[in-house]
Design a protein around this motif. Structure first.
Motif, mmCIF file in Angstrom:
data_model
loop_
_atom_site.group_PDB
_atom_site.id
_atom_site.type_symbol
_atom_site.label_atom_id
_atom_site.label_comp_id
_atom_site.label_asym_id
_atom_site.label_seq_id
_atom_site.Cartn_x
_atom_site.Cartn_y
_atom_site.Cartn_z
ATOM 1 N N THR A 297 70.176 5.904 19.800
ATOM 2 C CA THR A 297 69.653 4.676 18.293
ATOM 3 C C THR A 297 70.243 3.627 18.618
ATOM 4 N N LEU A 298 69.834 2.242 18.778
ATOM 5 C CA LEU A 298 70.339 0.968 18.743
ATOM 6 C C LEU A 298 70.879 0.580 18.265
ATOM 7 N N ASP A 299 72.468 0.272 18.058
ATOM 8 C CA ASP A 299 73.469 0.354 16.961
ATOM 9 C C ASP A 299 73.538 -1.117 16.227
ATOM 10 N N PRO A 300 72.044 -1.245 14.689
ATOM 11 C CA PRO A 300 72.092 -2.349 14.809
ATOM 12 C C PRO A 300 73.123 -3.526 13.290
ATOM 13 N N HIS A 301 74.701 -3.484 14.225
ATOM 14 C CA HIS A 301 75.613 -3.727 13.917
ATOM 15 C C HIS A 301 75.421 -4.979 14.758
ATOM 16 N N ILE A 302 75.843 -5.838 13.762
ATOM 17 C CA ILE A 302 75.839 -7.567 15.211
ATOM 18 C C ILE A 302 77.477 -8.225 14.621
ATOM 19 N N ASN A 303 78.471 -7.206 14.174
ATOM 20 C CA ASN A 303 78.915 -7.556 14.052
ATOM 21 C C ASN A 303 79.694 -9.310 14.159
ATOM 22 N N LYS A 304 79.184 -9.900 12.909
ATOM 23 C CA LYS A 304 78.967 -11.496 13.099
ATOM 24 C C LYS A 304 78.234 -11.514 11.455
ATOM 25 N N SER A 305 78.937 -12.692 10.634
ATOM 26 C CA SER A 305 77.841 -13.299 9.760
ATOM 27 C C SER A 305 76.357 -13.219 9.711
#
Length: 238
Positions: A41-49
């Motif tokens: 599954t693609l990681d939905p976290h973009i690691n930014k605000s």
């Protein structure tokens, strides 16, 4: 002789297939060992605000948030609102702000000024643009992980209560009805959108499906829409 040539041909075919199978492995295309696949599954976290995400996509690539950014700058909204934690951000792409040659789904094509679609945000009062953008920010995180199936959830937006009792002079919206508490309804649809989306999130049940949902920023959830979001509440709540 014919029999010998036939045998040689079979040997050559066998060797060719063997080399092909081996080359698949050597090229990184390893053969499937069994039928038990491991889904990814693609990681939905973009690691930014959310704010960093909007700024980045407003200035690079397809610049899909360029028109939204113009509205943010014009309105004078405090951009810290896009950096505070635990929020849901509904973000307008280019078509959600203004679209030509298609169905009139943009902000400019729906919030008319003196009966006409404006060319840019500056045709509206700054206070109107600011409060519209605040309407698209919701305290709390609402996404497919937190919303119940099918049932609508009533949420409070950052737009101040009483602002949507009426529209500014000269600004019209077809079918406008007061929304005195500046609330919004979010719901997970129980169907699909033309085989392009399964169970999309609906905003105020006005056929506005979230185009890209559940983008997980470091300070909340981002939903990208390609149609304007109406402040008109649904007449029927599911």
């Amino acid at each position: 002789m014919k029999k010998m040539n036939f045998i040689k041909g079979k040997i050559i075919v066998f060797l060719s297939v063997t080399v092909f199978i081996s080359s698949c492995s050597l090229a990184g295309l390893d053969l499937q060992k069994d039928y038990n696949r491991t889904p990814h599954t693609l990681d939905p976290h973009i690691n930014k605000s959310a704010w960093a995400f909007i700024k980045e996509r407003a200035t690079t690539g397809d610049k899909t948030f360029e028109r939204l950014m113009a509205g943010i700058v014009y309105s004078g909204i405090d951009t810290m609102e896009y950096m505070k934690p635990g929020r849901t951000f509904i973000v307008l792409n280019k078509d959600a702000v203004s679209v030509t040659g298609k169905a009139p789904n943009g902000v400019f094509q729906n919030f008319l000024v003196n009966g006409k679609a404006p060319a840019d945000w500056t045709a509206y009062p700054k206070e109107f643009v600011k409060n519209y953008l605040l309407y698209l920010i919701v305290p709390g995180e609402y996404n497919h992980y937190t919303l119940p199936p099918i049932k609508s959830v009533e949420v409070q937006t950052l737009s101040p209560k009483g602002y949507w009792n009426a529209l500014p002079a000269g600004v019209t919206l077809d079918g406008f009805a007061a929304n005195p508490d500046s609330k919004m309804f979010l719901r997970v649809s129980n169907g699909s959108n033309g085989n392009t989306q399964d169970y999309p999130i609906l905003i105020n049940d006005n056929n506005n499906n979230v185009r890209t949902s559940d983008i997980l920023a470091t300070n909340g959830t981002v939903h990208v829409v390609e149609r304007f979001v109406t402040p008109i509440l649904p007449s029927v709540v599911y």
